[in-house]
Write a protein that holds these residues in place. Structure first.
Motif, mmCIF file in Angstrom:
data_model
loop_
_atom_site.group_PDB
_atom_site.id
_atom_site.type_symbol
_atom_site.label_atom_id
_atom_site.label_comp_id
_atom_site.label_asym_id
_atom_site.label_seq_id
_atom_site.Cartn_x
_atom_site.Cartn_y
_atom_site.Cartn_z
ATOM 1 N N LEU A 69 8.147 1.324 0.634
ATOM 2 C CA LEU A 69 7.874 2.754 0.511
ATOM 3 C C LEU A 69 7.353 3.048 -0.883
ATOM 4 O O LEU A 69 7.891 2.538 -1.887
ATOM 5 C CB LEU A 69 9.145 3.558 0.774
ATOM 6 N N LEU A 70 6.309 3.852 -0.970
ATOM 7 C CA LEU A 70 5.683 4.198 -2.246
ATOM 8 C C LEU A 70 5.743 5.707 -2.452
ATOM 9 O O LEU A 70 5.785 6.474 -1.484
ATOM 10 C CB LEU A 70 4.227 3.715 -2.274
ATOM 11 N N ASN A 71 5.728 6.116 -3.721
ATOM 12 C CA ASN A 71 5.763 7.545 -4.048
ATOM 13 C C ASN A 71 4.521 7.961 -4.820
ATOM 14 O O ASN A 71 3.793 7.138 -5.361
ATOM 15 C CB ASN A 71 7.014 7.871 -4.870
ATOM 16 N N ASN A 72 4.325 9.275 -4.842
ATOM 17 C CA ASN A 72 3.211 9.895 -5.604
ATOM 18 C C ASN A 72 1.837 9.308 -5.270
ATOM 19 O O ASN A 72 1.238 8.649 -6.122
ATOM 20 C CB ASN A 72 3.485 9.780 -7.112
ATOM 21 N N PRO A 73 1.306 9.467 -4.100
ATOM 22 C CA PRO A 73 1.897 10.234 -2.991
ATOM 23 C C PRO A 73 2.814 9.374 -2.111
ATOM 24 O O PRO A 73 2.867 8.153 -2.275
ATOM 25 C CB PRO A 73 0.646 10.677 -2.217
ATOM 26 N N LYS A 74 3.488 10.037 -1.179
ATOM 27 C CA LYS A 74 4.410 9.340 -0.281
ATOM 28 C C LYS A 74 3.609 8.477 0.698
ATOM 29 O O LYS A 74 2.753 8.969 1.429
ATOM 30 C CB LYS A 74 5.251 10.342 0.508
ATOM 31 N N ARG A 75 3.908 7.179 0.672
ATOM 32 C CA ARG A 75 3.200 6.259 1.563
ATOM 33 C C ARG A 75 4.133 5.147 2.028
ATOM 34 O O ARG A 75 5.132 4.844 1.372
ATOM 35 C CB ARG A 75 1.997 5.629 0.851
ATOM 36 N N LEU A 76 3.761 4.540 3.135
ATOM 37 C CA LEU A 76 4.452 3.355 3.645
ATOM 38 C C LEU A 76 3.416 2.244 3.745
ATOM 39 O O LEU A 76 2.407 2.386 4.445
ATOM 40 C CB LEU A 76 5.073 3.628 5.019
ATOM 41 N N ALA A 77 3.649 1.137 3.032
ATOM 42 C CA ALA A 77 2.734 -0.009 3.068
ATOM 43 C C ALA A 77 3.348 -1.111 3.911
ATOM 44 O O ALA A 77 4.481 -1.537 3.655
ATOM 45 C CB ALA A 77 2.456 -0.507 1.659
#
Length: 421
Positions: free
Chosen positions: A64-72
């Protein structure tokens, strides 16, 4: 006599050696890469499901990634082909969790799926082995990171959270079972001081699990949702009856979560609605089933129970949800509950006979997993056989759906006059 080698044999040997060498080169390695069969995205208010179907089991990892919210999601041993690229076009504007999906070839044998999110999510990822028409599947379920505190009367999100963590059946087994349980305090009503009868309608299948499919491609999950909604609207007009649905959209709900929702709502009745199929397409007629803990009442009942109980495997559930199973709950099934289930089933079947030909003149019994609430009289209504061409046609008409819904409602009203207390 000296040995001689013909030119043909030399060419054949060279060909074999070349083939062996090719198998360990990059070209030969490509044959081991997974082939994508289909991609699907199922949005709902409860959670969104993504599935990637392939000919072999996938190896993957996610972050999970932030700024922006993402799912890899990185998938190994796979190439970005036209089928996988289509997942970007599967996102719908009304999806509450996914904004967009982009797919790139990260390196020679790794694909990255980048999911842009609309809100914080808790992913639940798992793989499923082949079953029926499906091959290997990678499933990504996106749940909201926090269960809304204003759930009101629908505990589904909280129950799915318990299920995902493997706690659902354990917590359900801890619920005190009492057929004479008192309802929570109700608002005062000068016209009727008795607590309402709580009815839970369960449209079968949904989402990844279409249920039975007719010759004209009619999907069971769509038909039973329409019938359940019609039944819901009729029951809402009845005095002193409060009605809920296990699902009111095209979403997959595991079988024991359906049962758990009914128990959490302190339901008095649970009615699962289906339109199943049989291997013999001439078979037709409506049927009502009650729970049996001692085997099925017929071979057909056994077959239908087996197919319905496979819904979790077809729709796809995480193994974490099976930590405790529902054996404890099944062991606690009470005699009064089973007796009232038979009375309820017989009452509905008696009303159904004026609407459609009956497959059997009396209720059938089998070990349907969805009927295993220990303290709620439960029945499964087979409205008709979608595998039969005539009944498939009828099931698609509003007139027949209304007749079936009316029969179910009248059957419930008949039951309430006869039930054991």
């Amino acid at each position: 006599m000296p040995k001689t080698h013909s030119p043909t044999k030399r060419l054949l040997i060279k060909g074999i050696i070349a083939t062996c060498l090719l198998s360990v080169t990059r070209v030969g390695f490509a044959a081991t890469l997974a082939k994508v069969v289909a991609v699907r995205v199922w949005p709902s208010s409860t959670y969104t499901r993504m599935t990637i179907e392939t000919n072999t089991r996938l190896k993957y990892k996610y972050s999970l990634l932030n700024n922006p919210k993402r799912l890899a999601i990185d998938i190994n041993d796979i190439n970005l082909d036209t089928t996988l690229k289509k997942i970007s076009s599967k996102v719908l504007s009304h999806d509450p969790y996914i904004k967009s999906i982009n797919v790139i070839q990260l390196n020679s044998k790794t694909v990255r799926i980048m999911v842009d999110l609309k809100q914080d999510v808790k992913p639940n990822t798992f793989t499923l082995p082949p079953i029926e028409k499906y091959k290997n599947r990678l499933v990504i379920d996106l749940y909201p990171s926090k269960v809304a505190s204003n759930e009101g009367d629908d505990p589904l999100l909280a129950l799915l959270e318990e299920y995902k963590d493997g706690d659902l059946s354990k917590k359900q087994s801890e619920i005190k079972i009492d057929n004479n349980k008192k309802k929570p305090p109700q608002k005062k009503n000068t016209q009727n001081k008795t607590p309402p009868v709580i009815v839970v309608l369960d449209p079968g299948h949904g989402g990844e699990d279409p249920g039975a499919i007719g010759l004209k491609k009619t999907r069971e999950k769509d038909i039973v949702l329409q019938i359940a909604r019609r039944t819901y609207n009729l029951l809402k007009k009845e005095p002193n009856i409060k009605v809920y649905m296990t699902r009111n959209e095209d979403v997959f709900i595991p079988l024991n979560v359906r049962v758990a929702k009914a128990r959490s709502l302190q339901a008095d009745l649970f009615i699962s609605i289906h339109a199943d199929a049989f291997i013999d397409r001439s078979v037709k007629g409506s049927t009502v089933f009650a729970l049996s803990t001692k085997g099925a009442s017929s071979s057909a009942a056994s077959y239908l129970a087996q197919t319905q109980n496979e819904a979790d495997q077809i729709g796809g559930v995480s193994r974490s949800g099976d930590k405790y199973l529902d054996n404890t709950i099944l062991d606690l099934v009470q005699k009064t509950t089973l007796t009232n289930g038979v009375i309820l089933g017989s009452s509905i079947l008696n009303r159904m006979k004026s609407v459609n030909k009956l497959h059997k003149p009396s209720i059938e019994k089998a070990g349907f997993a969805v009927l295993k609430a220990p303290d709620i009289p439960s029945v499964l209504v087979e409205t008709g056989f979608i595998s039969n061409a005539d009944e498939e046609k009828k099931l698609n008409t509003a007139a027949f759906q209304i007749e079936i819904s009316t029969a179910i409602v009248n059957g419930i009203k008949d039951y309430l006059k006869k039930r054991k207390k």
